[in-house]
Design a protein around this motif. Structure first.
Motif, PDB file in Angstrom:
ATOM      1  N   ASP A  34       0.851  -1.182   0.000  1.00 22.87           N
ATOM      2  CA  ASP A  34       0.000   0.000   0.000  1.00 22.87           C
ATOM      3  C   ASP A  34       0.896   1.244   0.000  1.00 22.87           C
ATOM      4  O   ASP A  34       1.698   1.440   0.921  1.00 22.87           O
ATOM      5  N   LEU A  35       0.769   2.055  -1.021  1.00 21.98           N
ATOM      6  CA  LEU A  35       1.588   3.264  -1.140  1.00 21.98           C
ATOM      7  C   LEU A  35       0.786   4.527  -0.815  1.00 21.98           C
ATOM      8  O   LEU A  35       1.200   5.630  -1.177  1.00 21.98           O
ATOM      9  N   SER A  36      -0.333   4.375  -0.130  1.00 26.14           N
ATOM     10  CA  SER A  36      -1.219   5.521   0.065  1.00 26.14           C
ATOM     11  C   SER A  36      -0.644   6.578   0.999  1.00 26.14           C
ATOM     12  O   SER A  36      -1.185   7.689   1.088  1.00 26.14           O
ATOM     13  N   ASP A  37       0.459   6.248   1.691  1.00 24.97           N
ATOM     14  CA  ASP A  37       1.121   7.275   2.498  1.00 24.97           C
ATOM     15  C   ASP A  37       2.001   8.177   1.639  1.00 24.97           C
ATOM     16  O   ASP A  37       2.516   9.192   2.122  1.00 24.97           O
ATOM     17  N   LEU A  38       2.185   7.800   0.367  1.00 20.07           N
ATOM     18  CA  LEU A  38       2.957   8.602  -0.572  1.00 20.07           C
ATOM     19  C   LEU A  38       2.005   9.346  -1.507  1.00 20.07           C
ATOM     20  O   LEU A  38       0.800   9.120  -1.479  1.00 20.07           O
ATOM     21  N   ALA A  39       2.555  10.206  -2.336  1.00 16.87           N
ATOM     22  CA  ALA A  39       1.731  10.987  -3.270  1.00 16.87           C
ATOM     23  C   ALA A  39       2.268  10.820  -4.681  1.00 16.87           C
ATOM     24  O   ALA A  39       3.468  10.654  -4.892  1.00 16.87           O
ATOM     25  N   VAL A  40       1.356  10.857  -5.652  1.00 17.54           N
ATOM     26  CA  VAL A  40       1.762  10.787  -7.057  1.00 17.54           C
ATOM     27  C   VAL A  40       2.575  12.031  -7.385  1.00 17.54           C
ATOM     28  O   VAL A  40       2.178  13.155  -7.065  1.00 17.54           O
TER      29      VAL A  40
END
Length: 387
Positions: free
Chosen positions: A110-116
């Motif tokens: 899960d990469l949701s702690d990062l931003a595009v």
């Protein structure tokens, strides 16, 4: 059971079936699909202490629906690409927890702690010192390791055979490397660009140069590519105070010209610079091509002494890297052009209060990169061109 399209309500039971979660009652799921092609779900426990991402390839282009069929077998290429990327740069791709080829579904970190990255840039932030060098390093690591320099001949041939990705390659050949230069239903642009769109279609020199790049894309099997390496397929942020870069979505992966990956990234950095210029927020945007190329070249040269075939000498390396540089510029130009007058425009430009001036600048820059790529022999020359 056969392939089934997963809905949000199916994810808890699916994750349990696949051995990724013990108690489906403890899972909260939300769909976060944002790209053009696939569906993505995020699953977390109710306490918010654990999370997984699930990506499924649909049998069509997601934004178009069943009217644009597309084989979900593309997920096989993505899974293979992640396997190769994890070997050379495990800290720059999401951890993959499992791949289900029957349902064309990947379960990953899960990469949701990062931003595009594109979102970060569109909101006015700078790249910072880490992102572009890391992208350059990643392209060098992957391309060297999967090239004839890094793999014995028999293994290379097996990789080429396993990495064939005809449907998605055809999309690139059409959408990026031909459609913007002819009349096509996919093409659209701002009314203020009518003149340039017509000029590009009538520009014989431009069309010939693009044809040359298209043929290179179709025939130059140098190394395994990500195939869609742009600011929308990169996530950035911090973990424990350390900058983090993660590259995802390599479903367009195939064995092709190294300069294509670099070119796509450069195109996006140059367009983000045009956005920042239009808004008066230009900071480190114009340095990203130079930083990524320097990291690529340094990393590739550092790997050179480990090459499998010792016949290739340092003089050949210089020639090879010059060719990669030149092709990268050309592919960057084609990506800019298609993002302005072709299919799938960039929010970097479309969300500007007045997108026309920046779009015009970007379009003209794209043409110069294509037709003058042999003259632009250094990042400094490109910087001078950009202004």
């Amino acid at each position: 059971m056969g392939y089934r399209i997963l809905e949000t309500a199916d994810i808890p039971a699916y994750l349990r079936e696949r051995g990724h979660w013990d108690d489906p009652a403890d899972i909260e799921v939300r769909e976060v699909s944002d790209g053009n092609v696939n569906r993505v779900f995020l699953a977390s426990d109710r306490a918010g202490t654990r999370g997984l991402a699930l990506k499924q390839a649909l049998p069509w282009v997601r934004v178009a629906g069943p009217s644009w069929p597309l084989s979900p077998d593309r997920s096989d290429a993505e899974a293979r690409a992640y396997e190769q990327l994890a070997k050379v740069a495990p800290d720059t791709v999401p951890a993959i927890h499992g791949y289900d080829p029957e349902n064309h579904a990947l379960v990953m970190e899960d990469l949701s702690d990062l931003a595009v990255l594109r979102t970060v840039l569109n909101e006015g932030a700078a790249y910072g010192p880490v992102t572009s060098p890391r992208i350059g390093e990643l392209v060098a690591q992957l391309s060297f390791a999967t090239s004839d320099f890094g793999l014995p001949s028999a293994e290379r041939k097996a990789l080429i055979a396993a990495s064939v990705n005809p449907e998605l390659c055809e999309i690139t050949e059409d959408v990026v490397l031909s459609e913007p230069y002819v009349e096509h239903e996919h093409n659209h642009w701002l009314p203020e660009l009518d003149d340039l769109a017509a000029e590009f279609r009538a520009d014989a020199r431009l069309r010939t140069e693009v044809a040359d790049l298209r043929h290179t894309f179709m025939t130059s099997a140098q190394a395994l590519l990500h195939g869609d390496l742009h600011t929308g397929s990169i996530m950035v942020g911090e973990r424990a105070g350390t900058p983090v870069v993660r590259v995802f979505d390599p479903e367009f992966s195939f064995v092709g010209p190294i300069g294509f990956d670099l070119g796509l990234y450069w195109a996006n950095t140059l367009v983000s610079a045009e956005r920042a210029r239009a808004l008066g927020t230009l900071s480190d945007h114009a340095n990203q091509l130079r930083l990524s190329w320097q990291a690529f070249e340094t990393t590739f040269r550092g790997l050179w002494p480990t090459r499998v075939d010792t016949f290739f000498d340092d003089a050949y390396l210089d020639r090879f890297l010059r060719r990669v540089w030149t092709e990268s510029l050309g592919f960057a130009g084609t990506e800019i052009v298609r993002r302005v007058i072709g299919f799938a425009h960039l929010t970097d430009l479309t969300t500007l209060p007045d997108p026309a001036p920046a779009s015009r600048r970007a379009l003209l820059l794209g043409r110069e990169l294509i037709v003058r790529r042999a003259e632009l022999t250094s990042p400094e020359a490109v910087r001078e061109l950009v202004g």
